[in-house]
Design a protein around this motif. Structure first.
Motif, PDB file in Angstrom:
ATOM      1  N   VAL A 178      59.916  68.104  20.365  1.00 14.01           N
ATOM      2  CA  VAL A 178      60.505  66.488  20.181  1.00 14.01           C
ATOM      3  C   VAL A 178      60.153  66.085  18.872  1.00 14.01           C
ATOM      4  CG1 VAL A 178      60.898  64.173  20.989  1.00 14.01           C
ATOM      5  CG2 VAL A 178      61.098  66.252  22.581  1.00 14.01           C
ATOM      6  N   LYS A 179      60.879  65.618  18.003  1.00 12.90           N
ATOM      7  CA  LYS A 179      60.491  65.329  16.729  1.00 12.90           C
ATOM      8  C   LYS A 179      60.147  63.776  16.887  1.00 12.90           C
ATOM      9  CE  LYS A 179      63.534  68.371  14.266  1.00 12.90           C
ATOM     10  NZ  LYS A 179      64.856  68.456  13.305  1.00 12.90           N
ATOM     11  N   ASN A 180      59.049  63.393  16.076  1.00 15.04           N
ATOM     12  CA  ASN A 180      58.499  62.335  16.113  1.00 15.04           C
ATOM     13  C   ASN A 180      59.536  61.181  15.351  1.00 15.04           C
ATOM     14  OD1 ASN A 180      56.399  62.642  17.825  1.00 15.04           O
ATOM     15  ND2 ASN A 180      55.134  62.886  16.081  1.00 15.04           N
ATOM     16  N   ALA A 181      60.181  61.750  14.348  1.00 17.45           N
ATOM     17  CA  ALA A 181      61.051  60.929  13.542  1.00 17.45           C
ATOM     18  C   ALA A 181      62.117  60.313  14.379  1.00 17.45           C
ATOM     19  CB  ALA A 181      61.569  61.775  12.465  1.00 17.45           C
ATOM     20  N   GLU A 182      62.586  61.071  15.509  1.00 15.37           N
ATOM     21  CA  GLU A 182      63.838  60.642  16.099  1.00 15.37           C
ATOM     22  C   GLU A 182      63.537  59.246  16.914  1.00 15.37           C
ATOM     23  OE1 GLU A 182      65.143  63.634  18.645  1.00 15.37           O
ATOM     24  OE2 GLU A 182      65.477  65.060  16.983  1.00 15.37           O
ATOM     25  N   THR A 183      62.113  59.140  17.307  1.00 13.04           N
ATOM     26  CA  THR A 183      62.015  57.880  18.116  1.00 13.04           C
ATOM     27  C   THR A 183      61.513  56.642  17.064  1.00 13.04           C
ATOM     28  OG1 THR A 183      59.535  58.723  18.380  1.00 13.04           O
ATOM     29  CG2 THR A 183      61.310  59.189  20.042  1.00 13.04           C
ATOM     30  N   LYS A 184      61.879  55.600  17.681  1.00 13.60           N
ATOM     31  CA  LYS A 184      61.071  53.995  16.889  1.00 13.60           C
ATOM     32  C   LYS A 184      60.753  53.432  17.748  1.00 13.60           C
ATOM     33  CE  LYS A 184      63.857  52.361  13.685  1.00 13.60           C
ATOM     34  NZ  LYS A 184      65.196  52.146  12.953  1.00 13.60           N
ATOM     35  N   ASP A 185      59.702  52.444  17.561  1.00 12.83           N
ATOM     36  CA  ASP A 185      59.073  51.468  18.218  1.00 12.83           C
ATOM     37  C   ASP A 185      59.766  50.236  17.971  1.00 12.83           C
ATOM     38  OD1 ASP A 185      57.986  50.533  15.970  1.00 12.83           O
ATOM     39  OD2 ASP A 185      55.931  51.025  16.876  1.00 12.83           O
ATOM     40  N   TYR A 186      60.489  49.959  16.996  1.00 18.28           N
ATOM     41  CA  TYR A 186      61.245  48.757  16.535  1.00 18.28           C
ATOM     42  C   TYR A 186      60.284  47.581  16.682  1.00 18.28           C
ATOM     43  CZ  TYR A 186      65.465  51.585  17.596  1.00 18.28           C
ATOM     44  OH  TYR A 186      66.200  52.490  17.611  1.00 18.28           O
ATOM     45  N   GLY A 187      59.095  47.575  16.437  1.00 20.24           N
ATOM     46  CA  GLY A 187      58.209  46.558  16.411  1.00 20.24           C
ATOM     47  C   GLY A 187      58.075  45.811  17.574  1.00 20.24           C
ATOM     48  N   LEU A 188      58.466  46.336  18.893  1.00 14.48           N
ATOM     49  CA  LEU A 188      58.511  45.615  20.171  1.00 14.48           C
ATOM     50  C   LEU A 188      56.923  45.268  20.451  1.00 14.48           C
ATOM     51  CD1 LEU A 188      61.458  47.592  22.034  1.00 14.48           C
ATOM     52  CD2 LEU A 188      61.470  44.949  21.015  1.00 14.48           C
ATOM     53  N   THR A 189      56.579  44.310  20.902  1.00 12.04           N
ATOM     54  CA  THR A 189      55.368  43.804  21.653  1.00 12.04           C
ATOM     55  C   THR A 189      55.289  44.297  22.887  1.00 12.04           C
ATOM     56  OG1 THR A 189      56.045  41.861  22.552  1.00 12.04           O
ATOM     57  CG2 THR A 189      55.231  41.931  20.325  1.00 12.04           C
ATOM     58  N   LYS A 190      54.106  44.537  23.655  1.00 10.77           N
ATOM     59  CA  LYS A 190      53.741  45.021  24.910  1.00 10.77           C
ATOM     60  C   LYS A 190      54.472  44.056  26.021  1.00 10.77           C
ATOM     61  CE  LYS A 190      49.284  46.929  24.296  1.00 10.77           C
ATOM     62  NZ  LYS A 190      48.087  46.951  24.775  1.00 10.77           N
ATOM     63  N   ARG A 191      54.489  42.964  25.664  1.00  3.34           N
ATOM     64  CA  ARG A 191      55.320  42.107  26.632  1.00  3.34           C
ATOM     65  C   ARG A 191      56.708  42.286  26.624  1.00  3.34           C
ATOM     66  NH1 ARG A 191      53.738  39.296  31.114  1.00  3.34           N
ATOM     67  NH2 ARG A 191      53.352  37.257  30.359  1.00  3.34           N
ATOM     68  N   GLU A 192      57.312  42.541  25.260  1.00  2.11           N
ATOM     69  CA  GLU A 192      58.612  42.670  25.236  1.00  2.11           C
ATOM     70  C   GLU A 192      59.063  43.939  25.940  1.00  2.11           C
ATOM     71  OE1 GLU A 192      59.672  40.311  20.990  1.00  2.11           O
ATOM     72  OE2 GLU A 192      59.034  42.533  21.094  1.00  2.11           O
ATOM     73  N   ILE A 193      58.404  45.007  25.802  1.00  2.00           N
ATOM     74  CA  ILE A 193      58.520  46.410  26.497  1.00  2.00           C
ATOM     75  C   ILE A 193      58.334  46.136  27.904  1.00  2.00           C
ATOM     76  CG2 ILE A 193      57.515  48.660  26.933  1.00  2.00           C
ATOM     77  CD1 ILE A 193      57.069  48.648  23.884  1.00  2.00           C
ATOM     78  N   GLU A 194      57.469  45.261  28.427  1.00  2.00           N
ATOM     79  CA  GLU A 194      57.301  44.848  29.987  1.00  2.00           C
ATOM     80  C   GLU A 194      58.544  44.295  30.340  1.00  2.00           C
ATOM     81  OE1 GLU A 194      53.884  42.773  32.744  1.00  2.00           O
ATOM     82  OE2 GLU A 194      54.130  42.077  30.478  1.00  2.00           O
ATOM     83  N   LEU A 195      59.213  43.411  29.610  1.00  2.00           N
ATOM     84  CA  LEU A 195      60.432  42.740  29.915  1.00  2.00           C
ATOM     85  C   LEU A 195      61.679  43.634  30.148  1.00  2.00           C
ATOM     86  CD1 LEU A 195      58.861  39.822  29.106  1.00  2.00           C
ATOM     87  CD2 LEU A 195      61.144  39.025  28.968  1.00  2.00           C
ATOM     88  N   LEU A 196      61.768  44.707  28.975  1.00  5.19           N
ATOM     89  CA  LEU A 196      62.830  45.578  29.255  1.00  5.19           C
ATOM     90  C   LEU A 196      62.809  46.469  30.495  1.00  5.19           C
ATOM     91  CD1 LEU A 196      62.774  46.261  25.307  1.00  5.19           C
ATOM     92  CD2 LEU A 196      64.696  45.812  26.516  1.00  5.19           C
ATOM     93  N   THR A 197      61.460  46.766  30.510  1.00  4.63           N
ATOM     94  CA  THR A 197      61.241  47.436  32.067  1.00  4.63           C
ATOM     95  C   THR A 197      61.778  46.921  33.152  1.00  4.63           C
ATOM     96  OG1 THR A 197      59.060  48.594  31.074  1.00  4.63           O
ATOM     97  CG2 THR A 197      59.548  48.799  33.467  1.00  4.63           C
ATOM     98  N   HIS A 198      61.679  45.462  33.157  1.00  9.80           N
ATOM     99  CA  HIS A 198      62.215  44.880  34.207  1.00  9.80           C
ATOM    100  C   HIS A 198      63.565  44.599  34.416  1.00  9.80           C
ATOM    101  CE1 HIS A 198      58.501  43.495  36.236  1.00  9.80           C
ATOM    102  NE2 HIS A 198      57.882  42.977  35.296  1.00  9.80           N
TER     103      HIS A 198
END
Length: 119
Positions: free
Chosen positions: A49-69
């Protein structure tokens, strides 16, 4: 990986084609021998898997936690209760997530971060 239920080469006999269709309609996964070998090789040695294909979009840990919910189907009210925060705080986080991801709904947000393996 694109959702095929089977894969046959055009060299298959008409009888084998017929039997493969019946097998697939019954829940099987008909494949020509050469295709099956390629699939097994991919399973044994997956493509990197190429790392260039993924982005983190500058999301915080809390934002990722909310997305998981959100991915788990929770409402804003349920998320607020689970995270011990105010409903309006959840709404503001979601607003920031949408802006960072450049999306305008939960489905697109969850889909994008799932494809980028952030959740």
């Amino acid at each position: 990986m694109a959702g095929a239920n089977g894969y046959l080469l055009k060299e298959e006999s008409s009888e084998n084609l017929r039997q493969s269709i019946i097998e697939t309609l019954s829940g099987g996964a008909a494949m020509s021998a050469g295709v099956a070998l390629r699939v097994l090789n991919l399973l044994r040695n997956p493509l990197p898997v190429k790392n260039a294909e993924t982005k983190d979009y500058g999301l915080t840990k809390r934002e990722i936690e909310l997305l998981t919910h959100l991915k788990n189907g929770l409402s804003y009210e349920q998320i607020a209760t689970n995270l011990f925060i105010n409903y309006e705080t959840v709404r503001k986080h979601i607003e920031n997530i949408y802006r960072k991801l450049q999306v305008n709904n939960k489905l697109n947000a969850v889909d994008l971060v799932t494809k980028n393996r952030l959740i």
